[in-house]
Each structure stands twice: as C-alpha cells, then as structure tokens.
Design a protein around this motif. Structure first.
Motif, PDB file in Angstrom:
ATOM      1  N   ALA A 223      11.824   2.033  -4.343  1.00 55.79           N
ATOM      2  CA  ALA A 223      12.828   1.130  -3.770  1.00 55.79           C
ATOM      3  C   ALA A 223      12.346   0.546  -2.446  1.00 55.79           C
ATOM      4  CB  ALA A 223      14.145   1.882  -3.568  1.00 55.79           C
ATOM      5  N   PHE A 224      11.680   1.357  -1.628  1.00 56.48           N
ATOM      6  CA  PHE A 224      11.150   0.872  -0.354  1.00 56.48           C
ATOM      7  C   PHE A 224      10.069  -0.191  -0.574  1.00 56.48           C
ATOM      8  CE2 PHE A 224       7.740   1.318   2.843  1.00 56.48           C
ATOM      9  CZ  PHE A 224       8.433   0.847   3.956  1.00 56.48           C
ATOM     10  N   LEU A 225       9.191   0.050  -1.540  1.00 63.58           N
ATOM     11  CA  LEU A 225       8.126  -0.913  -1.821  1.00 63.58           C
ATOM     12  C   LEU A 225       8.698  -2.222  -2.360  1.00 63.58           C
ATOM     13  CD1 LEU A 225       5.625   1.618  -3.420  1.00 63.58           C
ATOM     14  CD2 LEU A 225       5.298   0.412  -1.260  1.00 63.58           C
ATOM     15  N   LEU A 226       9.756  -2.137  -3.169  1.00 63.90           N
ATOM     16  CA  LEU A 226      10.410  -3.353  -3.666  1.00 63.90           C
ATOM     17  C   LEU A 226      11.015  -4.139  -2.511  1.00 63.90           C
ATOM     18  CD1 LEU A 226      11.519  -5.173  -5.925  1.00 63.90           C
ATOM     19  CD2 LEU A 226      13.461  -3.601  -6.136  1.00 63.90           C
ATOM     20  N   ARG A 227      11.697  -3.451  -1.584  1.00 64.50           N
ATOM     21  CA  ARG A 227      12.286  -4.139  -0.427  1.00 64.50           C
ATOM     22  C   ARG A 227      11.208  -4.746   0.465  1.00 64.50           C
ATOM     23  NH1 ARG A 227      17.262  -0.012   1.334  1.00 64.50           N
ATOM     24  NH2 ARG A 227      18.114   0.196  -0.787  1.00 64.50           N
ATOM     25  N   SER A 228      10.073  -4.063   0.565  1.00 61.19           N
ATOM     26  CA  SER A 228       8.956  -4.603   1.344  1.00 61.19           C
ATOM     27  C   SER A 228       8.454  -5.910   0.743  1.00 61.19           C
ATOM     28  CB  SER A 228       7.826  -3.575   1.411  1.00 61.19           C
ATOM     29  OG  SER A 228       6.698  -4.103   2.060  1.00 61.19           O
ATOM     30  N   ARG A 229       8.312  -5.930  -0.575  1.00 63.25           N
ATOM     31  CA  ARG A 229       7.852  -7.158  -1.248  1.00 63.25           C
ATOM     32  C   ARG A 229       8.866  -8.298  -1.084  1.00 63.25           C
ATOM     33  NH1 ARG A 229       3.495  -6.963  -4.566  1.00 63.25           N
ATOM     34  NH2 ARG A 229       2.712  -4.911  -5.229  1.00 63.25           N
ATOM     35  N   SER A 300       1.672   4.278   6.413  1.00 61.79           N
ATOM     36  CA  SER A 300       2.090   3.539   5.215  1.00 61.79           C
ATOM     37  C   SER A 300       3.435   2.853   5.438  1.00 61.79           C
ATOM     38  CB  SER A 300       2.153   4.474   4.012  1.00 61.79           C
ATOM     39  OG  SER A 300       3.237   5.374   4.132  1.00 61.79           O
ATOM     40  N   LEU A 301       4.325   3.508   6.193  1.00 63.70           N
ATOM     41  CA  LEU A 301       5.626   2.912   6.494  1.00 63.70           C
ATOM     42  C   LEU A 301       5.516   1.830   7.549  1.00 63.70           C
ATOM     43  CD1 LEU A 301       7.622   6.271   6.642  1.00 63.70           C
ATOM     44  CD2 LEU A 301       7.720   4.585   4.806  1.00 63.70           C
ATOM     45  N   ALA A 302       4.685   2.097   8.561  1.00 63.96           N
ATOM     46  CA  ALA A 302       4.550   1.137   9.665  1.00 63.96           C
ATOM     47  C   ALA A 302       3.883  -0.163   9.221  1.00 63.96           C
ATOM     48  CB  ALA A 302       3.746   1.774  10.807  1.00 63.96           C
ATOM     49  N   CYS A 303       2.992  -0.092   8.223  1.00 58.32           N
ATOM     50  CA  CYS A 303       2.249  -1.281   7.787  1.00 58.32           C
ATOM     51  C   CYS A 303       2.962  -2.084   6.705  1.00 58.32           C
ATOM     52  CB  CYS A 303       0.868  -0.869   7.265  1.00 58.32           C
ATOM     53  SG  CYS A 303      -0.230  -0.191   8.509  1.00 58.32           S
ATOM     54  N   ALA A 304       4.090  -1.577   6.204  1.00 64.33           N
ATOM     55  CA  ALA A 304       4.730  -2.220   5.050  1.00 64.33           C
ATOM     56  C   ALA A 304       5.220  -3.628   5.352  1.00 64.33           C
ATOM     57  CB  ALA A 304       5.889  -1.359   4.564  1.00 64.33           C
ATOM     58  N   ARG A 305       5.552  -3.905   6.604  1.00 66.52           N
ATOM     59  CA  ARG A 305       6.037  -5.245   6.965  1.00 66.52           C
ATOM     60  C   ARG A 305       4.905  -6.260   6.998  1.00 66.52           C
ATOM     61  NH1 ARG A 305       9.897  -7.522  10.673  1.00 66.52           N
ATOM     62  NH2 ARG A 305       9.977  -9.714  10.052  1.00 66.52           N
ATOM     63  N   GLY A 306       3.661  -5.764   7.200  1.00 70.35           N
ATOM     64  CA  GLY A 306       2.533  -6.686   7.334  1.00 70.35           C
ATOM     65  C   GLY A 306       1.677  -6.813   6.092  1.00 70.35           C
ATOM     66  N   SER A 307       1.417  -5.693   5.393  1.00 67.48           N
ATOM     67  CA  SER A 307       0.509  -5.733   4.242  1.00 67.48           C
ATOM     68  C   SER A 307       0.900  -4.660   3.236  1.00 67.48           C
ATOM     69  CB  SER A 307      -0.935  -5.515   4.698  1.00 67.48           C
ATOM     70  OG  SER A 307      -1.788  -5.334   3.593  1.00 67.48           O
ATOM     71  N   ILE A 308       1.262  -5.079   2.040  1.00 66.37           N
ATOM     72  CA  ILE A 308       1.614  -4.128   0.993  1.00 66.37           C
ATOM     73  C   ILE A 308       0.378  -3.388   0.486  1.00 66.37           C
ATOM     74  CG2 ILE A 308       1.372  -5.668  -1.000  1.00 66.37           C
ATOM     75  CD1 ILE A 308       4.294  -3.229  -0.425  1.00 66.37           C
ATOM     76  N   VAL A 309      -0.797  -4.028   0.575  1.00 66.76           N
ATOM     77  CA  VAL A 309      -2.041  -3.389   0.147  1.00 66.76           C
ATOM     78  C   VAL A 309      -2.369  -2.208   1.056  1.00 66.76           C
ATOM     79  CG1 VAL A 309      -4.523  -3.694  -0.177  1.00 66.76           C
ATOM     80  CG2 VAL A 309      -2.938  -5.504  -0.881  1.00 66.76           C
TER      81      VAL A 309
END
Length: 455
Positions: A223-229, A300-309
C-alpha cells in the motif's frame, strides 16, 4: 502464503468493505491475536501427544475457514475479522510443533541446515501470497478468488503429512545410548524453567522485534509503494469503483521471495562458519542482521518521495538482513531448551513475539497513519506522508531487537551446556519430592538436593 494473500489485495478489501487504514490493520491483528492465544494450547499438546495428527487436524480446519472467508458479503466486515481469527487455529497447531519434529530428526549442523530449508517457507510463502493474491485477482477480476487458492494447497499438505511424515521419539537423537528417556514435567515446571533461561528470554525479545518489523512491512509495504507511485505520478490513484493497481504487490512479493531465500541461507551459512571459532556466533549474526537492516529500512522510506527504484533497492537490502534471523532463532531455542519443553517454548516465543510484535504492529501503524492524516488537509500526498512517517517506527524497533540479541550472546554458552547435560542424564532439576541433605555453604548449613551433591 495464506496470511499474505490478504496483504496482496488489501487496497481492494479496503474499497470493498469501505474501511480505513486502522480497520485494515485490524485484519492482521485479529489473526495474529488468535494465533498467539492458541499457541500455548498446542505447545502443551505438542509436548505430550502425537504431533503429526495435531498438525493434520489444525491445517484441515484452517483450510475450511479460509475458504469460507471468501464468500463474506460487503456489509459483514466483522465476519471477515472472525474468520481471520479462526485461521489462527491452523497456524498455531503447525508453527509450534513442526520445528520440534525436525529437531528430533537431526542434530548439530545438519539440524541448522534442515531448519533453514523449513524456514524458507516464511519468506517464499509470504512472497507467493502477494503474487498469488495480485495475479489471481487480475485473472478472475475479483479479489475473493485470491482467498480460494491456499485451501486447496492445504488439503495437499494434510495428505502429505498423514502419508509421509513419521513421528520420531522426543530427544532420541540427542541422548547417549545408556541415558534414560526424558519424561515430561508439569506445565508450570516448564514455565518456571523457561523463565530462568536468559538465552530463551532475550532471543525471544529479539525475535519480537523481527516480528514487529516484518508484520508491519508485510501488510503495509504494498500500500505504501502504491501511494508513492501515485504521488510520483507513475500510476493513477485507487478510486471507488476502480480496480487498484497490483504491480507493487507483485514486485514486493518477488523481492520477499528472493530476499528470504538469500537471507535465510546467508544467515545459516555465516553462523555455521563462525561457530567453529566463536560459540556465540548465532546471536551475534542475528544482532548484526537486525542492526544492519534498520538504516536500510529507514532509507527506503525516506527515498520513496524521490525515487521508487532506490526504495526497492533499500527494501531488498533491509529485508535480506532481516531474514538472516529466521532459522538461527529457531536453532537457538532448540539447543538451549530440553526436548520435552520445546513445543511449549515455541508456543511462548510465539506468544511473546506476537503479543509485542506483529499482533499490534499493523494496527498501530494504521492508527498512527490515520491520526497523522487527520491533522493535514486531505490529499494523496497526505495519505503517503502519514503512512511514511508511521512506518519509520520499524527502524527504531529493529535496533532494539539487535540489542536483545547482543544480550543473548552473553548467556548462550552456559544455557546450551546445561541443556546438553540434562538430555544426557548428567543434570536434573530439583523437584519438590527430592531428598535433601545438609551441607556447608558460605560458613553456614543449607539443605540441597542429593542429586546436586552427587553431580
């Protein structure tokens, strides 16, 4: 696999039942709570009755309940919670008993390897749960079908257990030929002995931290990764009436499978090699895994706003380090606890790790997320940030778990030696009916069991 099939279709479940993050977290919490409460019951039974039949009965019941949960209408969310709670019967009957059966078939390094094979089931099954949940939903066009896959596999498992597995004598492979067989003691005596075993207590606390982190990530990572995208503009938001994107559940499932196999195998092999020169290698490897995973999970959490990779890369490293613990913790329990108490010890490790770990962590993360979201204007960004900040708690808990394993390293040698002497008949605990004699001790007389004087 069954446990994480729900996580793989969680956005669809939220939409179908019209529930928020805290209610979604409650799905996992109810299951873990039931599992946790029933574990001591099956631990008691597993130390005294036929383990094979207990596992077969529990898994058959679990399969029926899981199948029934896939037919619940949208206005009966409470019924979904009830059926997920009943699923805990199956897992409690299996998780407390299966490792002790393996322990009675193998010893030393061979036991460590076999436990590593057994514990591949956790990451591989978890990953397959995400994959099966997301892909079956896509093929069938309905998330309910995702819950109908694992009951069929459960029937196959029951048949294989009944026809193939044999019930070994408890502790037979560890005893000397001339040693008398071990007899079960009372349940309260078992609990008192476990409470006085610092290696068992501290390693269980360390494993509690592992359960907290993995429970939170298992439910909330997709769910977090979906919201990040959505925030990055890479995928459309999940709106009422639409089918939610399942690509992140699929990718996270693959990562969980790979990191689990890599982490479990790596942890067992590193520990096996270090054990030759350092008898405290097992808890030290566990501590290194947890302390090393904490910063990578935070990144991994801190970078989610900038790069999903970058987020996926850091999740991969963090989960690999976290997975190094699974088989080693089980091995520690099996060699610091005597055979007639192992199912009870497994049960109470499960109770402790779930009571303070993943029984409440999914709900706690969802609750924090909901509270944070209410304090900000409604938007997709606020949904993302609320879940991001709440998941950062996992990194802190992981570091505390690493400290618990460092404490285990202090006591591990003495506790292992005591268990070995007990199995070989060279040491026994004083019971209430032991004959006692008077001996001098520190300048005064004291009464001690005859057995301890003879030793």
């Amino acid at each position: 696999m069954d446990r994480f099939t729900v996580a793989g279709v969680l956005p669809d479940i939220e939409q179908f039942f019209d529930i928020g993050d805290s209610s979604s977290g409650l799905i996992q919490t109810v299951f873990i709570s039931s599992y946790m409460v029933l574990a001591p019951v099956f631990g008691y039974l597993g130390d005294r009755y036929n383990r094979k039949y207990l596992m077969c009965g529990g898994i058959a019941f679990w399969s029926l309940v899981t199948l029934g949960s896939s037919f619940i209408p949208r206005e009966r969310f409470w019924l979904l919670l009830l059926t997920r709670g009943l699923v805990g019967v199956g897992e409690a009957s299996y998780s407390t008993i299966a490792p002790t059966l393996i322990a009675d078939l193998f010893v030393a390094d061979q036991r460590s390897r076999m436990l590593s094979v057994f514990y591949f089931a956790i990451p591989v099954g978890s990953g397959l749960g995400y994959i099966a949940g997301s892909k079956v939903k896509d093929v069938a066009g309905d998330w309910h079908w995702a819950l109908r896959v694992t009951p069929g596999l459960g029937v196959v498992a029951v048949l294989l257990l009944f026809l193939v597995v044999r019930e070994p004598p408890r502790g037979a492979v560890e005893r000397h030929l001339d040693s008398p067989p071990l007899s079960p003691t009372s349940w309260w005596a078992d609990l008192r002995a476990l409470a006085r075993n610092p290696s068992f207590i501290l390693s269980s606390l360390g494993f509690t931290a592992v359960a907290f982190v993995t429970g939170s990530l298992a439910l909330w990572a997709p769910a977090f990764l979906l919201r990040s995208r959505v925030v990055l503009g890479e995928t459309p938001p999940c709106l009422p009436g639409d089918s939610c994107s399942s690509s992140d559940s699929l990718i996270f499932g693959l990562i969980t499978c790979l990191t689990g196999v890599l982490g479990v195998g790596l942890g067992v092999e590193i520990s096996r090699r270090l054990r030759r020169s350092n008898p405290r290698a097992d808890p030290l490897v566990c501590a290194a895994g947890l302390l090393g995973s904490a910063p990578f999970l935070f990144l991994s959490l801190a970078c989610a706003r900038g790069s999903i990779v970058a987020t996926y890369i850091f999740i991969f490293i963090g989960e690999t380090l976290l997975s190094m613990n699974w088989a080693i913790v089980a091995d520690i329990l099996l060699y610091v606890v005597i055979p007639t108490r192992r199912s009870t010890a497994e049960a109470f490790q499960i109770v402790l790790s779930h009571l303070l770990g993943d029984a409440g962590s999914p709900y706690l993360i969802g609750l924090i997320s909901d509270r944070l979201r209410r304090s900000w204007p409604p938007s997709f960004l606020s949904e993302f940030r609320a879940l991001q900040f709440s998941l950062m708690l996992c990194a802190f808990i992981g570091a505390l778990g690493g400290a618990a394993f460092l404490g285990t390293a202090i006591f591990i040698e003495g506790d292992r030696r005591r268990a070995q002497l007990h199995v070989q008949g060279l040491l026994r605990e004083a019971g209430p009916t032991d004959d006692r004699i008077v001996v001098p001790q520190r300048g005064r007389s004291t009464r001690v069991p005859v057995s301890s004087v003879l030793i």
